[in-house]
Write a protein that holds these residues in place. Structure first.
Motif, short mmCIF file in Angstrom:
data_model
loop_
_atom_site.label_atom_id
_atom_site.label_comp_id
_atom_site.label_asym_id
_atom_site.label_seq_id
_atom_site.Cartn_x
_atom_site.Cartn_y
_atom_site.Cartn_z
N ALA A 29 1.83 12.41 -9.70
CA ALA A 29 0.78 13.43 -9.86
C ALA A 29 1.31 14.83 -9.62
N LEU A 30 2.41 14.94 -8.89
CA LEU A 30 3.01 16.25 -8.63
C LEU A 30 3.86 16.73 -9.81
N GLY A 31 3.90 15.93 -10.88
CA GLY A 31 4.59 16.36 -12.09
C GLY A 31 5.95 15.73 -12.33
N ASN A 32 6.32 14.77 -11.51
CA ASN A 32 7.61 14.10 -11.70
C ASN A 32 7.49 13.03 -12.78
N LYS B 167 0.80 -1.22 0.00
CA LYS B 167 0.00 0.00 0.00
C LYS B 167 0.84 1.28 0.00
N MET B 168 1.77 1.39 0.96
CA MET B 168 2.44 2.66 1.21
C MET B 168 3.23 3.18 0.02
N VAL B 169 4.12 2.36 -0.48
CA VAL B 169 4.99 2.83 -1.58
C VAL B 169 4.21 3.04 -2.87
N PRO B 170 3.24 2.13 -3.23
CA PRO B 170 2.44 2.43 -4.42
C PRO B 170 1.70 3.76 -4.32
N GLN B 171 1.16 4.06 -3.15
CA GLN B 171 0.43 5.32 -3.02
C GLN B 171 1.37 6.52 -3.03
N LEU B 172 2.55 6.37 -2.42
CA LEU B 172 3.55 7.44 -2.49
C LEU B 172 3.95 7.70 -3.95
N SER B 173 4.16 6.63 -4.70
CA SER B 173 4.61 6.79 -6.08
C SER B 173 3.54 7.47 -6.94
N GLU B 174 2.28 7.16 -6.70
CA GLU B 174 1.22 7.80 -7.48
C GLU B 174 1.13 9.29 -7.19
N VAL B 175 1.23 9.65 -5.93
CA VAL B 175 1.20 11.07 -5.56
C VAL B 175 2.43 11.78 -6.13
#
Length: 273
Positions: A48-51, A37-45
């Motif tokens: 989404a921030l433009g990286n 959960k944690m890393v997949p959600q971090l990666s999506e955000v």
């Protein structure tokens, strides 16, 4: 000749443009606790921030983090336990150095079925249940009946950390059933009134299960300093990270937005330690 030169110049311009927009791919492998959960959600955000980064995330157990780093198939290893001396030595023999980054804080929750009347256990009772010395609920204040014990598999960092923190490093009982991940343990306990297992803090809210207090302390973020089964979660890299890998790790471990993602998942952000 002029046409050829013009076409060549145009091609070069396109090539430069494509290169400037090329997407970096970061492979992250290891712990199910971090990787489900944690890393997949971090990666999506983060994206989404433009990286302009793609992620390849594989949650197969903490031991796989060090295998993948050694084989060069991952840039970041996820682990729910600290690296073993034997693993450090394996890298050292090849002239490599592992660098540790604290990814968050977790509390390993001992969970029981919600229908189970036992909601408090001493640390000694937890040790007895998971080593197989205690086999009936009546021995810890519950109704008579065989205790069904669920644990993680041997490649799991949580398996090793729980053994160290809750079981005085003793062997698991032969009556325990090994499960692939936190989600599977939570489901098994939810499905069986006689079940008991352990999961990361992010999985305590699973319907049908309840966290048991250990030595009178519930696994809640406010109790992280007093709970007997608290632990750090880690990212590992071979050497100091550089480029996009360094940029992502710095963001994931220090940024306030990343901290909110970590706490929304159910863990504790490293900045709030």
């Amino acid at each position: 000749m002029k046409l050829i030169q013009t076409a060549t110049a145009a091609f070069a311009g396109i090539a430069l443009s494509v290169s400037a927009q090329a997407q970096t791919k970061i492979a992250i492998k290891g712990s199910d606790t971090l990787g489900a959960k944690m890393v997949p959600q971090l990666s999506e955000v983060y994206k989404a921030l433009g990286n302009n980064v793609a992620f390849d995330i594989a949650a197969e157990g903490s031991s796989q983090a060090f295998t993948a780093l050694d084989e060069g198939t991952a840039a970041i290893g996820m682990s729910s336990r600290s690296v073993k001396d034997s693993e450090i030595n394996k890298f050292s023999e090849k002239g490599k150095k592992l660098v540790e980054h604290v990814a968050g804080v977790d509390m390993i929750a001992v969970i029981v079925n919600k229908a189970n009347g036992v909601k408090k256990l001493t640390k000694a009772q937890v040790e007895g249940i998971f080593t197989g010395a205690i086999t009936d609920w009546s021995e810890v204040g519950g109704k008579p009946g065989k205790i069904l014990v669920y644990t993680r598999n041997t490649t799991s960092g949580t398996y090793k950390t729980f053994q160290k923190l809750a079981m005085s490093k003793k062997d698991y009982g032969t009556n325990s059933q090994k499960m692939a991940g936190n989600e599977q343990i939570a489901q098994a306990v939810a499905d069986n009134a006689a079940g008991i297992g352990y999961v990361g803090l992010a999985y305590v809210g699973k319907p049908g299960v309840a966290a048991a207090a250990v030595d009178g302390v519930l696994p809640e973020p406010a109790n992280k300093a007093n709970y007997a089964l608290s632990r750090n979660l880690y990212y590992y890299t071979v050497g100091e990270p550089t480029g996009e890998v360094a940029k992502f790790i710095t963001w994931a471990t220090t940024n306030a937005t990343a901290g909110k993602v970590i706490e929304k998942v159910g863990f504790i952000a490293p900045s709030s330690k």
